[in-house]
Design a protein around this motif. Structure first.
Motif: not given
Lengths: 224, 417
Positions: B400-401, B32-33, B225-228
């Motif tokens: 996800d980055v 996790t970032v 979907v639902d990212i950022g």
């Protein structure tokens, strides 16, 4: 002149009142100036009361050489027109460095709600150490814009949580967009095969002016 | 018990999914970032400083090299700022040509973005498809300016020259011959406008192809979907413009709200997202390509029916014709002055913004009456977008980055300037 800009000028006048140092319309754009001390207060009012919810741009301007040309045609009449170019960047006297109102921080605000823009200028008082308040708390996107203005002009933003250089190299010295910073820079970099690493040296190229900077006023045509 | 510490990871500056030279210092808790710190400036060339040392027209070429996937849109903002300060009128035909090429540029940019974004997330085919269409559009660039990318086509007062009457054709070679050659040259028999028209006919079908590959693709949706997610009020605070702002549900488009050139005569819609996640921004950009296609069609129609000059006749700004310069003394003087000293711009300042494919691209110009800008500031849309990366990736997984960098449509030419 557009009516909407005039209306905006009036609204801004009413909202900011005495905090407003100047306000003028040119090319259908409204430019206002506020003092360093009152800037944060004025910006908060602009955002909350006039709906400028977006900071589109924040940048510095250095007025050191404003209105200076490096080719005087009048002086050269007897000796003919040479390419004698006067490089004013190298002719720095101390009082110029100390000039008041040398730096400006220019904010471009946009109101999406009312579809209008305003340009706000703030002149930090001291040219040797220009300081203005950070507007991060008002518009979060100011963070990088302020870092850039610091990097390029050396303008200090009081209250900025992380005022580092952003565009220039790690360990860079100087502020490149200042008018007394030469176009060629101060150092050049190359790989030294003997030392087996990259070395920095003073620049070996000279600044050359290809097209001199000339200022011509429409009202007084130059005699050729 | 072993000590558990956050792990700091260096990402880039040379990384295929960094979209150029982005160096990211990521602080990770497992996968996790926790924090990300983008280091930019590795492509800083000092465009703003260089422009201060050049006559106005010589900096147009630098504009192409800012956002090097949407070249003509950059030029557009630059020449618009100069035109505003000089008070030059642009002929109507030139305005239509500019709008048409702005939209061609938008498609070029979005295709590049779509291909690269999909490639980052693992879909290879879209990239190849997108570059097939980019090839045709770059041929349009080449037809008007001679350069496939860095066109330097817009000039203060109009465009450099009128649209050509013929299109370059493929020549017979070991690889292209017979039926294949005929097929390649099928749409190139007529004028440039015929070629563009044929493109606008095929293009919606191509967009359907990309959508078949992605829109309902399970992997694509899992990755986007639902990212950022950026809620609208944060999008405003963070200085978002363009598809990034519209993806968050704010219908703001300079082409509609502050129309320039002939956009007010065009019929098109503004796609707007709902949730403000990567998937919505994808849908917005794909819909924008379809809208751009509509605008191009309208421009082609008008340009085919109407003729006229493409450059202002004010010889203080635009060079006189070659013929005039050889027969007319005054034209010769104008020509000489323009190409040695350039024109001087009255003491003033102006901000001109266009709806660039990435957002609001603005030029703030200060002139003290000289033949070079006193200060030229480029307001790059990608700059505040990338600045928000820390907020957007916080709490997401490291994979996800890549999605989020992709969705921001980062190009370092404009961010580093």
């Amino acid at each position: 002149m557009k009516q909407s800009v005039l209306d905006l000028q009036q609204e801004v006048n009413q909202t900011l009142g005495a905090d407003l140092l100047s306000s003028e319309i040119a090319l259908d754009e409204l430019t206002i100036e506020v003092s360093v001390e009152k800037a944060l207060e004025a910006f908060t009012k602009l955002r909350d009361e006039l709906g400028f919810e977006q900071l589109i741009d924040l940048c510095g301007v250095d007025y050191l050489d404003y209105g200076q040309a490096n080719w005087e045609t009048m002086k050269a009449v007897n000796s003919g027109f040479s390419r004698g170019v006067f490089d004013f960047a190298e002719d720095e006297s101390d009082d110029e460095q100390q000039m008041e109102r040398r730096f400006a921080v220019v904010y471009h605000l946009l109101s999406i709600e009312h579809n209008r823009r305003v340009r706000v200028k703030v002149f930090p008082s001291e040219a040797a150490m220009p300081i203005v308040d950070s507007v991060i708390s008002i518009w979060n996107c100011a963070n990088w814009f302020e870092r850039e203005a610091f990097d390029m002009f050396g303008i200090i933003f009081k209250g900025h949580p992380d005022l580092r250089r952003i565009l220039t190299d790690y360990g860079f010295v100087g502020h490149p967009l200042r008018k007394d910073f030469p176009l060629t820079g101060h150092v050049e970099m190359r790989y030294d095969a003997e030392k087996g690493r990259v070395v920095y040296e003073p620049v070996s190229i000279e600044n050359r002016v290809n097209v001199p900077r000339v200022i011509r006023k429409k009202s007084s045509p130059q005699t050729v | 018990m072993p000590e558990i510490r956050n792990y700091t990871l260096n990402f880039g500056p040379q990384h295929p999914s960094a979209h150029g030279v982005l160096r990211l210092v990521l602080e990770l808790d497992g996968e996790t970032v926790v924090r990300s710190d983008p280091h930019i400036g590795l492509l800083h060339r000092g465009t703003e400083k260089l422009a201060e040392f050049k006559p106005y027209n010589q900096s147009i070429g630098y504009m192409d090299r800012l956002d090097y996937v949407s070249m003509m849109s950059n030029e557009h903002a630059y020449v618009m700022a100069i035109e505003k300060m000089l008070g030059v009128e642009v002929p109507e035909r030139a305005q239509y040509i500019r709008v048409m090429f702005d939209e061609i540029t938008r498609i070029l940019n979005h295709l590049m973005w779509l291909g690269a974004h999909a490639l980052d997330i693992g879909a290879m085919t879209v990239f190849l498809y997108a570059f097939r269409e980019r090839e045709d559009l770059m041929d349009c660039y080449e037809a008007v300016s001679g350069a496939r990318m860095h066109a330097t086509y817009y000039r203060p007062g109009g465009v450099y020259r009128d649209l050509p009457e013929s299109m370059a054709k493929y020549e017979e070679s070991k690889w292209n011959s017979g039926k294949k050659l005929d097929k390649l040259n099928e749409t190139r028999e007529g004028t440039l406008l015929d070629f563009i028209e044929a493109f606008t006919e095929r293009f919606p079908g191509y967009v359907d192809e990309y959508e078949t590959l992605l829109t309902d693709n399970r992997i694509w949706k899992q990755r986007t979907v639902d990212i950022g997610i950026v809620p609208p009020e944060r999008a405003l605070q963070l200085g978002f413009t363009g598809p990034m702002l519209r993806g968050s549900g704010i219908a703001w488009d300079l082409r509609k709200k502050q129309p320039y050139e002939v956009y007010d005569k065009m019929d098109f819609d503004i796609p707007v997202g709902v949730t403000g996640d990567c998937y919505d921004r994808y849908l917005v950009r794909v819909a924008e390509m379809r809208e751009s296609n509509k605008i191009i069609k309208q421009c082609v129609k008008w340009l085919k029916e109407n003729d006229g000059p493409v450059m202002s006749s004010d010889n203080k700004v635009a060079p006189p014709s070659r013929e005039d310069a050889k027969s007319n003394m005054e034209a010769l003087i104008h020509h000489f002055k323009l190409f040695t000293e350039g024109y001087t711009v009255p003491e003033s300042e102006a901000y001109a913004a266009v709806e660039h494919p990435k957002g609001e691209f603005g030029i703030y110009m200060v002139s003290d009456g000289a033949n070079k800008p006193y200060r030229m500031r480029v307001r790059a849309p990608g700059f505040p977008h990338l600045a928000s990366l820390d907020e957007m990736v916080k709490g997401h997984m490291i994979a996800d980055v890549v999605s989020i960098i992709g969705t921001q449509d980062i190009v370092f030419g404009e961010i580093d300037r």
